[in-house]
Design an enzyme around this catalytic site. Structure first.
Site, short mmCIF file in Angstrom:
data_model
loop_
_atom_site.label_atom_id
_atom_site.label_comp_id
_atom_site.label_asym_id
_atom_site.label_seq_id
_atom_site.Cartn_x
_atom_site.Cartn_y
_atom_site.Cartn_z
CG ASP A 1 -2.06 -1.09 1.08
OD1 ASP A 1 -2.26 -1.50 -0.17
OD2 ASP A 1 -2.73 -1.38 2.08
CE LYS B 1 -8.84 -5.91 6.56
NZ LYS B 1 -9.26 -6.25 5.11
CD GLN C 1 -2.93 -4.86 4.01
OE1 GLN C 1 -3.76 -4.16 3.77
NE2 GLN C 1 -2.34 -5.87 3.05
#
Length: 238
Positions: A48, A73, A71
């Protein structure tokens, strides 16, 4: 359908703002950061946002790393929690078969093979459930796992021994040393701010310091959220 779309858009905004959080450090002249990337598909599930350093920096485990991979989330509802099982469940990252920890192993092995030691972060507004063993293992100073606690115990029949056995089996590790090496590069970064506070309390001061326009409260649209996605659509952002 509308709620699902809104949730996806909020997640895209959160990822974009996490990119700008690091990009403003680069623009402000951070002595450590060389590049900041967005949606760079090098390590699956940790693509990301990436941060590359000009020279190795300490990983807080006595080693040095050359990059950090994130990452991001996001969750619209703040009522959820993560636990160790979630990190071993492919559905947690909306994958078809491979869990976040299995992706971590793949990323770790790739980084070792390339001789580019790195850290791999999970960034989430959810906290760790206080009744879960992950809560005992998470160190709040740097977000790393307390491997000394995980490796404590006289054998596989001890409480932590059973946790180690579960993790070794899930990751296909033959021994605790291999398990420890993989987990040592993992970080969990809780992010308690909601999206509005992220912009107003964290990004706006950083934008101002970097000489960028701030996003005023009376604006209905945040152009920075959309800008990085448009740039990404034109090619890799690194």
């Amino acid at each position: 359908m509308a709620r699902a779309i809104a949730a996806r858009l909020a997640g895209d905004c959160f990822q974009a703002r996490w990119f700008w959080h690091h990009a403003t450090r680069l623009v402000s002249g951070s002595e450590c950061i060389e590049k900041v990337g967005f949606e760079v598909s090098r390590f699956k599930a940790f693509d990301d946002v990436i941060v590359q350093f000009k020279k190795p920096v300490p990983d807080r485990n006595g080693k040095w790393v050359v990059a950090e991979y994130y990452q991001v989330k996001f969750h619209v509802r703040g009522s959820g929690c993560i636990n160790l099982d979630a990190l071993m469940d492919h559905e947690f990252i909306n994958a078809t078969s491979v869990s976040l920890l299995q992706r971590l192993k793949q990323a770790y092995l790739q980084s070792v093979s390339a001789k580019e030691p790195s850290l791999f972060h999970l960034v989430t507004p959810w906290g760790v459930h206080p009744d879960d063993v992950l809560y005992e293992l998470l160190e709040n100073e740097h977000g790393k796992l307390r491997l000394d606690v995980l490796m404590d115990g006289t054998g596989d029949n001890s409480r932590m021994g059973k946790v180690r056995t579960t993790l070794r089996t899930h990751l296909g590790c033959t021994n605790d040393d291999d398990l420890s090496d993989i987990l040592s590069c993992f970080r969990i970064r809780g992010f308690p701010m909601h999206l509005e506070s992220f912009q107003e309390d964290l990004l706006n001061p950083a934008f101002a310091a970097a000489g960028l326009a701030v996003v005023e409260r009376d604006r209905q649209f945040n152009e920075y959220d959309d800008l990085i996605w448009k740039l990404h659509g034109e090619g890799p952002c690194l």
